[in-house]
Design a protein around this motif. Structure first.
Motif, PDB file in Angstrom:
ATOM      1  N   GLU A 138       0.835  -1.212   0.000  1.00  0.00           N
ATOM      2  CA  GLU A 138       0.000   0.000   0.000  1.00  0.00           C
ATOM      3  C   GLU A 138       0.865   1.255   0.000  1.00  0.00           C
ATOM      4  O   GLU A 138       0.611   2.209  -0.742  1.00  0.00           O
ATOM      5  CB  GLU A 138      -0.900   0.019   1.236  1.00  0.00           C
ATOM      6  N   LEU A 139       1.874   1.255   0.863  1.00  0.00           N
ATOM      7  CA  LEU A 139       2.746   2.422   0.965  1.00  0.00           C
ATOM      8  C   LEU A 139       3.506   2.678  -0.333  1.00  0.00           C
ATOM      9  O   LEU A 139       3.693   3.828  -0.730  1.00  0.00           O
ATOM     10  CB  LEU A 139       3.738   2.227   2.117  1.00  0.00           C
ATOM     11  N   GLU A 140       3.925   1.615  -0.992  1.00  0.00           N
ATOM     12  CA  GLU A 140       4.645   1.781  -2.250  1.00  0.00           C
ATOM     13  C   GLU A 140       3.716   2.342  -3.323  1.00  0.00           C
ATOM     14  O   GLU A 140       4.131   3.174  -4.144  1.00  0.00           O
ATOM     15  CB  GLU A 140       5.253   0.458  -2.700  1.00  0.00           C
ATOM     16  N   ALA A 141       2.453   1.896  -3.335  1.00  0.00           N
ATOM     17  CA  ALA A 141       1.480   2.460  -4.277  1.00  0.00           C
ATOM     18  C   ALA A 141       1.318   3.957  -4.036  1.00  0.00           C
ATOM     19  O   ALA A 141       1.231   4.749  -4.981  1.00  0.00           O
ATOM     20  CB  ALA A 141       0.136   1.746  -4.128  1.00  0.00           C
ATOM     21  N   PRO A 158      -4.980   3.226  -0.698  1.00  0.00           N
ATOM     22  CA  PRO A 158      -5.433   3.079  -2.082  1.00  0.00           C
ATOM     23  C   PRO A 158      -6.235   1.793  -2.246  1.00  0.00           C
ATOM     24  O   PRO A 158      -5.762   0.718  -1.870  1.00  0.00           O
ATOM     25  CB  PRO A 158      -4.113   3.002  -2.878  1.00  0.00           C
ATOM     26  N   PRO A 159      -7.461   1.863  -2.746  1.00  0.00           N
ATOM     27  CA  PRO A 159      -8.302   0.660  -2.834  1.00  0.00           C
ATOM     28  C   PRO A 159      -7.684  -0.386  -3.746  1.00  0.00           C
ATOM     29  O   PRO A 159      -6.966  -0.072  -4.701  1.00  0.00           O
ATOM     30  CB  PRO A 159      -9.620   1.194  -3.409  1.00  0.00           C
ATOM     31  N   TYR A 166      -0.034   6.099  -7.216  1.00  0.00           N
ATOM     32  CA  TYR A 166      -1.028   5.346  -7.956  1.00  0.00           C
ATOM     33  C   TYR A 166      -2.374   5.424  -7.217  1.00  0.00           C
ATOM     34  O   TYR A 166      -2.396   5.456  -5.984  1.00  0.00           O
ATOM     35  CB  TYR A 166      -0.607   3.889  -8.117  1.00  0.00           C
ATOM     36  N   PRO A 167      -3.487   5.427  -7.930  1.00  0.00           N
ATOM     37  CA  PRO A 167      -4.792   5.549  -7.280  1.00  0.00           C
ATOM     38  C   PRO A 167      -5.259   4.256  -6.622  1.00  0.00           C
ATOM     39  O   PRO A 167      -6.181   4.281  -5.810  1.00  0.00           O
ATOM     40  CB  PRO A 167      -5.725   5.932  -8.439  1.00  0.00           C
ATOM     41  N   ASN A 168      -4.628   3.128  -6.976  1.00  0.00           N
ATOM     42  CA  ASN A 168      -5.057   1.836  -6.452  1.00  0.00           C
ATOM     43  C   ASN A 168      -3.868   1.008  -5.988  1.00  0.00           C
ATOM     44  O   ASN A 168      -2.731   1.252  -6.393  1.00  0.00           O
ATOM     45  CB  ASN A 168      -5.812   1.025  -7.514  1.00  0.00           C
ATOM     46  N   GLN A 206      -7.614  -7.859  -5.536  1.00  0.00           N
ATOM     47  CA  GLN A 206      -8.590  -8.469  -4.638  1.00  0.00           C
ATOM     48  C   GLN A 206      -8.743  -9.960  -4.917  1.00  0.00           C
ATOM     49  O   GLN A 206      -8.782 -10.783  -4.001  1.00  0.00           O
ATOM     50  CB  GLN A 206      -9.950  -7.779  -4.798  1.00  0.00           C
ATOM     51  N   ARG A 207      -8.781 -10.330  -6.197  1.00  0.00           N
ATOM     52  CA  ARG A 207      -8.894 -11.746  -6.540  1.00  0.00           C
ATOM     53  C   ARG A 207      -7.645 -12.517  -6.113  1.00  0.00           C
ATOM     54  O   ARG A 207      -7.735 -13.683  -5.713  1.00  0.00           O
ATOM     55  CB  ARG A 207      -9.136 -11.915  -8.043  1.00  0.00           C
ATOM     56  N   ALA A 208      -6.485 -11.876  -6.186  1.00  0.00           N
ATOM     57  CA  ALA A 208      -5.249 -12.538  -5.752  1.00  0.00           C
ATOM     58  C   ALA A 208      -5.299 -12.857  -4.260  1.00  0.00           C
ATOM     59  O   ALA A 208      -4.902 -13.953  -3.831  1.00  0.00           O
ATOM     60  CB  ALA A 208      -4.040 -11.653  -6.067  1.00  0.00           C
ATOM     61  N   LEU A 209      -5.805 -11.922  -3.455  1.00  0.00           N
ATOM     62  CA  LEU A 209      -5.929 -12.179  -2.019  1.00  0.00           C
ATOM     63  C   LEU A 209      -6.968 -13.253  -1.744  1.00  0.00           C
ATOM     64  O   LEU A 209      -6.776 -14.123  -0.881  1.00  0.00           O
ATOM     65  CB  LEU A 209      -6.294 -10.884  -1.279  1.00  0.00           C
ATOM     66  N   ASP A 210      -8.077 -13.202  -2.474  1.00  0.00           N
ATOM     67  CA  ASP A 210      -9.114 -14.220  -2.288  1.00  0.00           C
ATOM     68  C   ASP A 210      -8.619 -15.595  -2.726  1.00  0.00           C
ATOM     69  O   ASP A 210      -8.996 -16.615  -2.140  1.00  0.00           O
ATOM     70  CB  ASP A 210     -10.380 -13.826  -3.061  1.00  0.00           C
TER      71      ASP A 210
END
Length: 227
Positions: A91-94, A154-155, A99-101, A161-165
């Motif tokens: 998240e921090l690197e984004a 960043p959302p 980057y917005p996401n 999300q699919r990778a985490l799921d």
């Protein structure tokens, strides 16, 4: 109902103890990495959640779970401390790249920045480093607008999300105990064949054979699937 939110843990450790302690398997602190230094100051936010301030500029919330879409957070195995730190650093690197996401490329960079997990060590052993991944990220996605500022969290992109799921699904399928690790996340990134993270890994020499090798070290029952 599936949870999209983060849950939080209070911390009772002293600042000196945290600053001197190396990342351990049971630790839920983030980020503890040479990229961000080892001086950490804890303060209480107005939302009654603890945040960490690292190296004078990095802020991150201490999380006990990662956002899931398909699974109620209380019904899934725990995420390992390294997985949580890796996610926070991604998240921090984004945000640093404006980057917005938070995409699969950010999840990948987070794993490499955290650096202590078996997944990160496997990547480095195969010549895939944070700096190479970051360079390929900028080459692939470009630089953000100089005057754009990313949100605090960043959302996730749909692919991230699919990778985490995917990571959660594979852990549940294994039927064993233990935690969801950075290895699960890395293989989840690889399963998203159209994602930036997958393309960056492929450019840097990661392939299905290496994915299978990594999966065997994690759990012999993991069957790699792509989306």
């Amino acid at each position: 109902m599936a949870s999209h939110t983060f849950s939080f843990l209070p911390i009772s450790l002293s600042t000196s103890q945290i600053c001197n302690e190396k990342p351990q398997h049971s630790s839920l602190l983030l980020p503890l990495s040479s990229f961000y230094g080892n001086k950490i100051v804890i303060r209480k936010s107005n939302l009654s959640n603890f945040v960490l301030k690292c190296h004078g500029s990095t802020l991150a919330t201490v999380l006990s779970s990662l956002p899931t879409k398909k699974h109620p957070s209380e019904k899934i195995p725990k995420w390992s401390a390294r997985a949580i730190r890796s996610f926070g650093m991604g998240e921090l690197e984004a945000r640093k790249l404006k980057y917005p996401n938070t995409g699969t490329e950010a999840l990948l960079m987070g794993i490499l920045i955290e650096g202590t997990s078996p997944a990160a060590k496997f990547l480095r052993a195969n010549g895939i480093t944070f700096f190479k991944a970051r360079e390929e990220t900028v080459n692939l996605l470009g630089k953000s607008d100089l005057y754009f500022f990313s949100p605090e969290h960043p959302p996730l992109t749909e692919q991230a999300q699919r990778a985490l799921d995917w990571a959660v699904d594979e852990k549940l399928k294994s039927g064993d105990g233990g935690e969801i690790t950075t290895t699960h996340i890395l293989l989840g990134i690889w399963s998203e064949t159209e994602s930036a993270g997958h393309k960056i890994l492929a450019t840097l020499g990661f392939n299905d054979e290496k994915a299978k090798e990594l999966a065997k070290s994690m759990n012999g029952d993991v069957v790699l699937s792509s989306k």
